[in-house]
Every structure is written in structure tokens, then in C-alpha cells.
Scaffold this active site. Structure first.
Site, PDB file in Angstrom:
ATOM      1  N   LYS A   9       0.826  -1.222   0.000  1.00 21.75           N
ATOM      2  CA  LYS A   9       0.000   0.000   0.000  1.00 21.75           C
ATOM      3  C   LYS A   9       0.859   1.271   0.000  1.00 21.75           C
ATOM      4  O   LYS A   9       2.066   1.223   0.281  1.00 21.75           O
ATOM      5  CB  LYS A   9      -0.947  -0.046   1.200  1.00 21.75           C
ATOM      6  CG  LYS A   9      -2.016  -1.139   1.089  1.00 21.75           C
ATOM      7  CD  LYS A   9      -3.021  -1.044   2.234  1.00 21.75           C
ATOM      8  CE  LYS A   9      -4.115  -2.103   2.098  1.00 21.75           C
ATOM      9  NZ  LYS A   9      -5.116  -2.007   3.194  1.00 21.75           N
ATOM     10  N   ASN A 112      -1.999   0.144   6.828  1.00 22.16           N
ATOM     11  CA  ASN A 112      -1.510  -1.155   7.286  1.00 22.16           C
ATOM     12  C   ASN A 112      -0.598  -1.857   6.263  1.00 22.16           C
ATOM     13  O   ASN A 112      -0.463  -3.073   6.280  1.00 22.16           O
ATOM     14  CB  ASN A 112      -2.680  -2.043   7.705  1.00 22.16           C
ATOM     15  CG  ASN A 112      -3.701  -2.209   6.598  1.00 22.16           C
ATOM     16  OD1 ASN A 112      -3.490  -1.771   5.481  1.00 22.16           O
ATOM     17  ND2 ASN A 112      -4.809  -2.850   6.918  1.00 22.16           N
ATOM     18  N   GLU A 126      -9.587 -10.229  -8.068  1.00 23.62           N
ATOM     19  CA  GLU A 126      -8.645  -9.121  -7.855  1.00 23.62           C
ATOM     20  C   GLU A 126      -7.451  -9.212  -8.807  1.00 23.62           C
ATOM     21  O   GLU A 126      -6.968  -8.180  -9.299  1.00 23.62           O
ATOM     22  CB  GLU A 126      -8.197  -9.111  -6.390  1.00 23.62           C
ATOM     23  CG  GLU A 126      -9.344  -8.756  -5.453  1.00 23.62           C
ATOM     24  CD  GLU A 126      -9.002  -8.809  -3.975  1.00 23.62           C
ATOM     25  OE1 GLU A 126      -9.884  -8.490  -3.169  1.00 23.62           O
ATOM     26  OE2 GLU A 126      -7.854  -9.163  -3.621  1.00 23.62           O
TER      27      GLU A 126
END
Ligand code: ATP
Ligand code: MG
Length: 137
Positions: A9, A112, A126
């Protein structure tokens, strides 16, 4: 062997931890079948997390996921989906044990460091959301 979808991320990329996380992926016996750096647009992030669209944190989540580039990956291993979730640790970084990716590189519930598919079925969805058939090695 199975494949799962993983993401490093924006917080972890920004902090310079993408390399450390990829090292852990290799050290844990995953084979990387596809990988790229992308900066998600708002519609892409909203579509990816559409399951959470009615949750109170949705706006904050989309803001965060579009705040900088992420690394998206296809990871292969025996039981890859569960193995990657185990390596990441629980969602809330403040509760994730040291030695897990979220415990070591995440800072909060929202920021996170990583994402992993929550089922084999969602892994397929995904993977095809971010990769074309020609992008798998
Ligand atoms: P991910 O889907 O990103 O792998 P997860 O499956 O562990 O995480 P989900 O419940 O699917 O957790 O939540 C998706 C993401 O939304 C979390 O990873 C986190 O970044 C964010 N999130 C979840 N709950 C909260 C919350 N209460 N406050 C802020 N952000 C949250
Ligand atoms: Mg999830």
C-alpha cells in the site's frame, strides 16, 4: 499451487519499505508471477474496495489508497491466499505481532502496509482487476 493477489500500500511504498516487503515475499517461499507499480485513480480504488462502500471509513480508505503509488503482485505458493494473509498479520497494525508485515511496517488500522485477498474466489477477481493475461510470467 495457487495464486493470490497482494498489494504493497501507499504508506509502505512512501516509507521506502517496498523492497523489504518483497524480500520477505521471496524469503517466505512465494514465487512472484506478476508485479507492477501503479498509482490508483479514484474510480479504480473505489471499484477495488466496492464491498466496503457503505462503511464509515470508505472515504478515508479511498483517499489513502489514491495518495501515492502501490505495488501490485500475483503471488504463487501452496495455499497462497492463506499463507500471504498469515505473513501480513491482522488488519490493525497496532495489534499485529512483530515479525508480520503489518506489525513491522504498518502504523494503524487504515495505514496497514499491505493487502491480501480474503478468499481464492476473490483472489481470481482481484488478479484480473489489475493484470492482463499477458502480464503473468
Ligand atoms: P485488505 O482488504 O486491505 O487486505 P483486510 O482484509 O485485513 O484488509 P478489510 O476489512 O477488508 O481488512 O478492510 C479493508 C481495508 O480498509 C483495511 O486493510 C484498512 O486499510 C481499511 N480499514 C478497515 N477497517 C477500518 C477502520 N475501522 N478504519 C479505517 N480503515 C479501516
Ligand atoms: Mg479485505
Amino acid at each position: 499451487m495457487s495464486m493470490t493477489f497482494a498489494m504493497i500500500k501507499p504508506d509502505a511504498v512512501r516509507a521506502g519499505n517496498a523492497g523489504n516487503i518483497i524480500q520477505r515475499i521471496n524469503d517466505s517461499g512465494f514465487t512472484i508471477r506478476a508485479m507492477k507499480l501503479i498509482h490508483m485513480t479514484r474510480p479504480i480504488a473505489e471499484g477495488f474496495y466496492a464491498v466496503h462502500k457503505d462503511r464509515p471509513f470508505f472515504g478515508e480508505l479511498v483517499e489513502f489508497m489514491t495518495s501515492g503509488p502501490t505495488v501490485v503482485l500475483a503471488l504463487e505458493k501452496e495455499n497462497a491466499q492463506q499463507a500471504w494473509r498469515d505473513l501480513m498479520g491482522p488488519t490493525d497494525s497496532t495489534k499485529a505481532p512483530k515479525g508480520t508485515i503489518r506489525g513491522d511496517f504498518g502504523t494503524s488500522m487504515g495505514e496497514n502496509a499491505s493487502h491480501g485477498s480474503d478468499s481464492d474466489e476473490n483472489a481470481k477477481i482481484e488478479l484480473s482487476y489489475f493484470f492482463n493475461a499477458t502480464e503473468f510470467c
